[in-house]
Each structure stands twice: as structure tokens, then as C-alpha cells.
Design a protein around this motif. Structure first.
Motif, PDB file in Angstrom:
ATOM      1  N   LYS A   1      -0.736   8.741   2.030  1.00  0.00           N
ATOM      2  CA  LYS A   1      -0.105  10.046   2.199  1.00  0.00           C
ATOM      3  C   LYS A   1      -0.838  10.838   3.262  1.00  0.00           C
ATOM      4  O   LYS A   1      -2.036  10.653   3.476  1.00  0.00           O
ATOM      5  CB  LYS A   1      -0.035  10.816   0.884  1.00  0.00           C
TER       6      LYS A   1
ATOM      7  N   SER B   1       0.825  -1.209   0.000  1.00  0.00           N
ATOM      8  CA  SER B   1       0.000   0.000   0.000  1.00  0.00           C
ATOM      9  C   SER B   1       0.856   1.255   0.000  1.00  0.00           C
ATOM     10  O   SER B   1       2.030   1.221   0.366  1.00  0.00           O
ATOM     11  CB  SER B   1      -0.913   0.024   1.238  1.00  0.00           C
ATOM     12  N   VAL B   2       0.225   2.330  -0.421  1.00  0.00           N
ATOM     13  CA  VAL B   2       0.825   3.661  -0.384  1.00  0.00           C
ATOM     14  C   VAL B   2      -0.221   4.591   0.201  1.00  0.00           C
ATOM     15  O   VAL B   2      -1.370   4.591  -0.230  1.00  0.00           O
ATOM     16  CB  VAL B   2       1.228   4.168  -1.785  1.00  0.00           C
TER      17      VAL B   2
ATOM     18  N   TYR C   1       4.649  10.397   2.559  1.00  0.00           N
ATOM     19  CA  TYR C   1       4.147   9.182   1.920  1.00  0.00           C
ATOM     20  C   TYR C   1       4.631   7.978   2.720  1.00  0.00           C
ATOM     21  O   TYR C   1       5.799   7.912   3.109  1.00  0.00           O
ATOM     22  CB  TYR C   1       4.656   9.066   0.481  1.00  0.00           C
ATOM     23  N   THR C   2       3.743   7.043   2.953  1.00  0.00           N
ATOM     24  CA  THR C   2       4.078   5.793   3.632  1.00  0.00           C
ATOM     25  C   THR C   2       3.882   4.657   2.642  1.00  0.00           C
ATOM     26  O   THR C   2       2.781   4.457   2.143  1.00  0.00           O
ATOM     27  CB  THR C   2       3.205   5.586   4.880  1.00  0.00           C
ATOM     28  N   LEU C   3       4.971   3.934   2.372  1.00  0.00           N
ATOM     29  CA  LEU C   3       4.945   2.805   1.441  1.00  0.00           C
ATOM     30  C   LEU C   3       5.157   1.541   2.247  1.00  0.00           C
ATOM     31  O   LEU C   3       6.102   1.443   3.026  1.00  0.00           O
ATOM     32  CB  LEU C   3       6.056   2.942   0.402  1.00  0.00           C
TER      33      LEU C   3
END
Length: 97
Positions: free
Chosen positions: A10, A7-8, A24-26
Motif C-alpha cells: 500500500k 504480495s500486497v 493497494y497493489t495486489l
């Protein structure tokens, strides 16, 4: 194995120079997490497993945007202050351009 889908996401992270900074979290299917903000393409967190599988953040940095703005150390920055500002630059080395 209980793998989650990659998932991504923000989220707002503050503002710098009058512009909004986004974090942003990846996350991948194995649970690795990378957090990158739009200010200097700065990596703020990288969670990876150790040899026993325990996840931990291996990035040295600050907890909030203000820490990055006040610091001159550029922790996690992947884009420097000269990025895209050296148009038509040349270098001479041993008489060759």
C-alpha cells in the motif's frame, strides 16, 4: 517458471474530502497486478497477459487521484455514491413489496 510470491502493498495516493486515499497493489504468483484505491474501491490498474503472454493494463482510468476527483465518469469505481445510504429501502413491483 520463475513465479514470485503473491504480495500486497500500500502507498499514499492523495487525499479527498480531508481523508487520506490509499492505493493497494495486489500481485499474484503469476505476475497479474491489480491496483485498487480506497476512494470508491476504484480499480486503477489491472495488468493481465494477452494471448502471447505480454502483460498490459486493461483498465480505463486516470494517472492520479486528481483525475478521478475531477471526472464524473466513475472509471473503475466499484462502490457508487449511494453505497450504504439506502437503509430500509423497499421496492414495489407488480403490487408486491
Amino acid at each position: 517458471m520463475n513465479a514470485k510470491p503473491a504480495s500486497v502493498s500500500k502507498a499514499p495516493f492523495g487525499s479527498a474530502d480531508g481523508k487520506e486515499v490509499i492505493l493497494y497493489t495486489l500481485t499474484n504468483a503469476s505476475g497479474l497486478v491489480a491496483k485498487v484505491m480506497t476512494y470508491g474501491a476504484t480499480v486503477t490498474e489491472l495488468h493481465v497477459p494477452d494471448r502471447t503472454g505480454k502483460m498490459g493494463d486493461i483498465v480505463l482510468g486516470h494517472d492520479d487521484l486528481d483525475g478521478y476527483l475531477k471526472s464524473s465518469l466513475y472509471f473503475g469505481a466499484t462502490v457508487g455514491r449511494a453505497a450504504n445510504r439506502i437503509k430500509n429501502a423497499q421496492l414495489q413491483l407488480d403490487g408486491r413489496t
